[in-house]
Scaffold this active site. Structure first.
Site: not given
Length: 407
Positions: A2-3, A54
């Site tokens: 994921p970002e 992040k």
């Protein structure tokens, strides 16, 4: 993956499910996780979340009742921040104990019946958490929540060697683009009509304010022409991630593995008709048109390579099929010949068996003769038994015994 958008959605999820919920007891870590224990235990506490690029920070705050307001209680633990980085597959889930996910590596239990659990799930275990943690100092401002600070941070450090690299590789540098990842950089560069392998400084220095000092600028031989109607690259680093957030969490759901909404939103990343090459770090870069002058030498599109392998495999399969067909025809022919030879041998074997029958017939004839002799022998034995004279050979003559002498 994921970002930045996914971690921001995770923080929104935690705040939604934990609103008004009271947690209790100690924070529990799974036995297989190599991350540190979280030394926090409290009879009642609340959980809230904040994201930055992040990273996601959970704040554990001891709960005070109405009677405790205005004065501190002895022995009440202090609030604690736990900072998470999701790695490749991290996310949060809020379930009952019976529905607890398999890879729930950190668990927070509620003070209610039936008891529920907020858990950090990470199947691949690339993620991590830090008790009493803070935002990483080597990460820049968040591209979504701190846009102006993020923009100023990039434009004021263009002399940094990080901007000697192609723009597609500079976008993954979390010191300046905190929250941008592989799929976001492809979408941002596609919408800005900028080739991915152009020097980052060349692309970004045209965005500096006119009063910007020339001290931070490095002379470059190449210039990239950005179309006037193209959006600002740095503004796209802010707006494109927010578009993903507006999908409402429907684009990223590792538990259900349903990315259909996010895939439908993408215009460049892993989209049919787009080109792709590996950058200098081995990451696949998706783009349209010319890649730019800094494209790695000898780089090939992974997709084209696969297609070439597939075509070669199909050709090899066709050749193999022809070889197999010839082989099958030869085997069939040999089989027919063997069958014909077998029939011939079988016929020859049948003739031999007939001869043996004749032989057995001869043996039968001999047997009949022996049976006749045996009958005559038995008749002789019967006459002897009746007192008949038995002739004897003596000196070539046959003499008869005297029945009188015998008596």
């Amino acid at each position: 993956m994921p970002e930045g958008p996914e971690l921001h959605l995770a923080s929104l999820f935690v705040n939604r499910v934990c609103e008004g919920v009271v947690f209790t007891g100690a924070v529990e870590k799974s036995e297989v996780s190599k991350c540190p224990e979280v030394p926090f235990a409290c009879n009642t506490y609340r959980i809230s979340a904040t994201s930055r690029g992040k990273e996601v920070r959970l704040t554990l705050t001891p709960f005070k009742g109405e009677e405790g307001k205005g004065r501190a209680k002895a022995g009440v633990p202090q609030p604690m921040d736990v900072v998470f980085r999701f790695g490749m597959s991290g996310y949060f889930r809020f379930t009952t104990i019976k529905e607890l996910p398999k890879h729930a590596h950190l668990r927070f239990y509620t003070n209610e019946k039936p008891c529920q659990v907020l858990s950090y799930v990470d199947p691949r275990r690339f993620g991590s958490w830090v008790p009493n943690g803070t935002w990483q100092t080597d990460r820049g401002p968040c591209v979504m929540s701190e846009y102006q600070i993020f923009r100023d941070n990039v434009l004021s450090h263009l002399s940094d060697r990080a901007f000697d690299k192609p723009i597609c590789e500079a976008l993954l540098n979390q010191k300046y683009f905190n929250g941008i990842g592989n799929y976001l950089r492809a979408e941002i560069l596609y919408r800005s009509n900028i080739p991915p392998f152009v020097m980052a400084r060349t692309v970004l220095e045209v965005l500096q304010p006119s009063e910007q000092s020339d001290l931070d600028k490095k002379p470059t031989k190449e210039r990239v022409k950005v179309k006037s109607e193209s959006p600002d690259l740095l503004s796209l680093c802010h707006t494109v991630p927010l578009e993903v957030v507006k999908l409402g969490g429907k684009g990223y759901d590792p538990e259900k593995a349903d990315y259909s909404v996010l895939v439908a939103w993408m215009k460049c990343y892993n989209v049919e008709g787009m080109k792709s090459v590996r950058d200098h770090n081995g990451r696949t870069m998706w783009f349209k048109g010319d890649p730019g002058p800094m494209v790695p030498k000898g780089s090939k599109s992974p997709k084209a390579k696969k297609a070439k392998k597939r075509i070669k495999k199909e050709e090899d399969d066709e050749i193999d099929h022809k070889k197999v067909s010839k082989k099958k025809r030869a085997e069939t022919k040999n089989k027919k010949v063997k069958q014909e030879n077998g029939v011939k041998k079988e016929k020859e074997g049948t003739g031999k068996r007939t001869g043996r029958k004749k032989g057995r017939g001869g043996q039968n004839k001999q047997t009949v003769t022996q049976r006749g002799a045996s009958k005559r022998s038995s008749a002789g034995r019967k006459s002897t038994a009746a007192g008949a004279v038995v002739p004897r050979r003596q000196s070539g003559r046959v003499t008869r015994g005297s029945t009188k002498r015998n008596s």
